[in-house]
Every structure is written in structure tokens, then in C-alpha cells.
Design a protein around this motif. Structure first.
Motif, PDB file in Angstrom:
ATOM      1  N   UNK A   6      53.548  65.820  52.840  1.00  9.76           N
ATOM      2  CA  UNK A   6      53.277  63.928  52.886  1.00  9.76           C
ATOM      3  C   UNK A   6      53.585  63.055  51.673  1.00  9.76           C
ATOM      4  N   UNK A   7      52.263  63.210  51.104  1.00 18.12           N
ATOM      5  CA  UNK A   7      52.271  62.731  49.675  1.00 18.12           C
ATOM      6  C   UNK A   7      53.529  63.540  48.966  1.00 18.12           C
ATOM      7  N   UNK A   8      54.039  64.515  49.130  1.00 18.74           N
ATOM      8  CA  UNK A   8      54.689  65.455  47.955  1.00 18.74           C
ATOM      9  C   UNK A   8      56.134  64.622  48.387  1.00 18.74           C
ATOM     10  N   UNK A   9      56.221  64.767  49.191  1.00 18.61           N
ATOM     11  CA  UNK A   9      57.786  64.423  50.164  1.00 18.61           C
ATOM     12  C   UNK A   9      57.587  62.660  49.542  1.00 18.61           C
ATOM     13  N   UNK A  10      56.449  61.617  49.706  1.00 18.07           N
ATOM     14  CA  UNK A  10      57.138  60.453  49.588  1.00 18.07           C
ATOM     15  C   UNK A  10      57.669  60.500  47.611  1.00 18.07           C
ATOM     16  N   UNK A  11      57.191  60.961  47.176  1.00 18.13           N
ATOM     17  CA  UNK A  11      57.044  61.282  45.693  1.00 18.13           C
ATOM     18  C   UNK A  11      58.886  61.558  45.123  1.00 18.13           C
ATOM     19  N   UNK A  57      46.248  72.158  58.823  1.00 15.93           N
ATOM     20  CA  UNK A  57      45.299  71.256  58.667  1.00 15.93           C
ATOM     21  C   UNK A  57      45.758  70.180  58.458  1.00 15.93           C
ATOM     22  N   UNK A  58      44.837  68.816  58.378  1.00 13.02           N
ATOM     23  CA  UNK A  58      45.249  67.396  58.207  1.00 13.02           C
ATOM     24  C   UNK A  58      45.385  67.454  56.907  1.00 13.02           C
ATOM     25  N   UNK A  59      44.643  67.899  56.391  1.00 12.52           N
ATOM     26  CA  UNK A  59      44.079  67.594  54.347  1.00 12.52           C
ATOM     27  C   UNK A  59      45.779  68.484  53.499  1.00 12.52           C
TER      28      UNK A  59
END
Length: 190
Positions: free
Chosen positions: A181-186, A173-175
Motif C-alpha cells: 500500500x505504501x509503494x502504491x501510494x508513493x 501477511x499484514x506487513x
């Protein structure tokens, strides 16, 4: 699901004609019928076993194979029947799934663009992974002679596959991927 993937990839323009409601029912009926017959036979076999006193089965579920090992009755013919039944009920669907994926791979290799091939393989990889874990652990469960090994394979069969199923399909799922990715970036920024 393998037949659905086969129809979607090998015959994309005819998919809605091939996978009608009637075809889906015709595909589901043999699985329901075979599992009902298998459950009825297993219940009959378990009902006819004889035990001496209380029995503790060290397993995640009350499997017929474990009951056969615990019975005081001569269960040689039962064991042969259970093993043949388990292999045939597992081998027939597994072979059909493998045959559909051979056709899918043959069709995918004809695709000219690498993006098209990648997208098609990625949509099928999650299903084939779950199929191998499920059927592999189920077949190993019935091919081993040791009840200690049965515990390991039954754990994979009963817990690992249902746990992996939503995980593997949600990672497509793309979402979900964007949220990861956002969690990894944070976490990297911290």
C-alpha cells in the motif's frame, strides 16, 4: 494443511488436542509412504525400459510418462499402471482435501457475522487456490496424450505452483500488505 484448517475452523476449542504431534506424524506418514512406494515403482519401471540410442526428452523434468513414450519396448501395461497410479495418488488426497473444505464451508455458513465469515474464507482461499492449480495441472499432465501439452502442464506443475505458493501466502501477511500500500501510494503521488 486442509486437515489443519478443518480442525482450526470446525473445532477451534479442541484444536490443540486434535492436532498433536502424534496426529501430525500419523497424517504425514501415509503421504511419505505412498510417495516412497510410488518413487520405487517408477524407478523400477524406468530401469526396465529399453531405448535405442540417445534420447532427448523435451520437458522440464525426466517424467516417467515421457520415458514410456520414448521406449522401444511395448509399454502398454506400464502406461496403464502409471495412469492408474497417477490418478489414484492424485485423486485420493484431492478428494480428502475437497471433503475437508466442504465441512469447512458448512461450518463457515453457520457463522452469524459477515466479518467472521470473510476472515475464515480468506484464510482458506489461498490454500484452496494452490490446491486446484497443483492438482489440476498434475492430473492434466497424466491425462493428456500429447507430449507438447505435457510441456505446458509440467511447466505449471513445476514452476507456477512453487512460484505462487510464497506469493499467495505472503499476501496474507499484514506487513507485506501495508508495504504494498505504501509503494502504491508513493507511485500515485509521483
Amino acid at each position: 494443511m486442509a486437515i489443519d484448517r478443518y480442525a482450526a475452523i470446525c473445532f477451534p476449542l479442541h484444536y490443540s488436542l486434535i492436532m498433536s504431534k502424534q496426529v501430525c506424524v500419523l497424517l504425514a506418514f501415509p503421504a511419505w509412504f505412498m510417495s516412497s512406494v510410488n518413487a520405487s515403482i517408477a524407478t523400477y519401471l524406468a530401469y526396465n525400459l529399453m531405448f535405442c540410442g540417445l534420447i532427448e526428452i523435451k520437458n522440464f523434468f525426466c517424467d516417467l510418462k515421457a520415458l514410456l513414450f520414448s521406449s522401444i519396448k511395448d509399454t502398454t501395461s506400464f502406461k496403464i499402471f502409471v495412469n492408474v497410479g497417477a490418478v489414484s495418488i492424485g485423486a485420493i488426497p484431492f478428494c480428502l482435501i475437497l471433503a475437508s473444505y466442504v465441512c469447512i464451508i458448512h461450518t463457515v455458513l453457520k457463522i452469524k457475522s459477515s466479518d467472521g465469515r470473510w476472515k475464515t474464507f480468506s484464510s482458506c482461499s489461498s490454500h484452496i487456490t494452490i490446491v486446484f492449480v497443483y492438482f489440476g495441472s498434475a492430473m492434466c499432465l497424466y491425462m493428456t496424450k500429447s507430449l507438447e501439452q505435457d510441456l505446458i502442464f509440467s511447466m505449471m506443475f513445476v514452476t507456477l505452483v512453487p512460484m505462487l505458493n510464497p506469493l499467495v501466502y505472503s499476501l496474507r501477511n499484514k506487513d507485506i500488505i501495508q508495504a504494498l500500500r505504501r509503494i502504491k501510494k508513493k507511485n500515485i503521488e509521483k
